[in-house]
Write a protein that holds these residues in place. Structure first.
Motif: not given
Length: 378
Positions: A27, A48, A51, A53
């Motif tokens: 990301c 992550c 975020c 991701c």
């Protein structure tokens, strides 16, 4: 103008310390190598932490160990250099040569802190007189990292001149003759640096275009969301207005129908009341004359009885003792009720049709002029 990385940007968001071997996640966020490993080991589907991701881009990598996955991630060498340079700038402000005097300056090439006296000596020496010496207070970690010379991977005191793409190393001419003379595509470091700068410039342009297109797409979505909110408010207001109107129609119909029923029943009840009142009067007359007849029969004075019988007979014959009185017939309001209900139904259907047309007009007028989303980012 060079970008300055704020101190908190040099910190790993997991351990909150300066980055150590910062790994670039798919990301684009950075985490320390050990922090990524610990994070992945704590959750089976760890994403992550900033975020969410996925850290593992391809499903085929799920079978690998967290260490293998993390080591396969690229390391942000630029951030490593910035963190290292920041550490050099903030550690002991003592002259590297004197050891007992405060360092006010730093050589951008030797990366050594010096007091004013040592700076004078540094500027007089043939090997270092051309070096860029600046005040410690004005140097940023980014500038220090950018000014540091490329040193040979094996001979840390020698300037690197060449780059081997096979081993991804920079080295001096001696290392080339001893270790890398058979490696393909070995290039001069300056040429490789120019190629890297050109590649980064191209990436900057591509990313700037992506960023602009995505911002436009997000802006269009924001406009559409605002338009949708406006349509929602208008439609809600229209529904409330129509329902209020329908409720008013229903309430007026309710009042009319109740009045119609009250008037119809009231008229009939008044007729019954009038007949009852007249019958009550006749009943009173009958009762009064009955008392007269009873008293005359009870007393029975002979001469008076003849006269009383004749008088009472004449009186009773003159009184209307009939119980037959015509009551005004009751007229059922059902036909009028049904007709008015039908009229209300037609009015309500017309209102609903009008509302549907208005809702369609509101939606079309609010949304038809919006530009379509940009599906192709590039």
């Amino acid at each position: 103008m060079a970008t300055v990385v704020q101190p908190h940007k040099r910190e790993c968001p997991v351990c909150m310390n300066d980055f150590t071997t910062p790994k670039i996640l798919p990301c684009g966020h950075l985490l320390c190598r050990e922090c990524v490993i610990s994070w992945m080991d704590s959750k089976s589907d760890a994403g992550c932490p900033l975020c969410t991701c996925p850290i593992v881009e391809h499903q085929g990598n799920l079978s690998q160990s967290s260490v293998g996955v993390v080591d396969a991630l690229p390391t942000d060498s630029v951030m490593e250099a910035i963190v290292e340079s920041a550490g050099m700038l903030i550690k002991d402000d003592i002259c590297n040569a004197c050891d007992d005097l405060t360092a006010e300056y730093i050589c951008m090439e030797c990366v050594e802190k010096m007091c004013p006296s040592c700076v004078k000596i540094h500027k007089k020496m043939v090997a270092t007189r051309s070096h860029d010496v600046e005040s410690v207070s004005t140097v940023t970690p980014e500038r220090l990292a950018a000014s540091r010379p490329a040193l040979c991977a094996d001979h840390g005191d020698k300037q690197a001149e060449l780059f081997c793409p096979l081993h991804h190393l920079v080295f001096c001419a001696l290392c080339f003759s001893e270790k890398h003379n058979e490696c393909p595509n070995v290039r001069h470091l300056e040429d490789e640096m120019k190629s890297a700068e050109n590649a980064l410039g191209s990436l900057t342009e591509v990313l700037a275009k992506w960023e602009n297109n995505l911002q436009q797409a997000i802006g269009n979505l924001t406009v559409r969301t605002q338009a949708a909110n406006a349509v929602e408010e208008q439609n809600m207001a229209l529904v409330d207005k129509t329902c209020d109107r329908l409720q008013k129609i229903v309430e007026e119909c309710r009042k009319r129908l109740k009045k119609l029923i009250r008037d119809s029943i009231g008229k009939f009840k008044k007729s019954l009341c009038d007949v009852k009142s007249e019958l009550d009067k006749r009943l009173g007359k009958v009762t009064s004359h009955k008392h007269l007849v009873t008293r005359a029969t009870t007393v029975r004075p002979r001469p008076a009885l003849i006269h009383a019988a004749q008088t009472l007979t004449d009186r009773v014959n003159s009184v209307d003792l009939s119980a037959d009185l015509e009551v005004e017939p009751w007229v059922s309001p059902s036909p009028d009720i049904r007709k008015q209900c039908d009229d209300v139904g037609k009015a309500m259907r017309a209102e609903l049709q009008w509302m549907e047309l208005e809702l369609a007009d509101v939606e079309v007028s609010s949304l038809s002029n919006l530009s379509p989303l940009q599906h192709d980012v590039i």
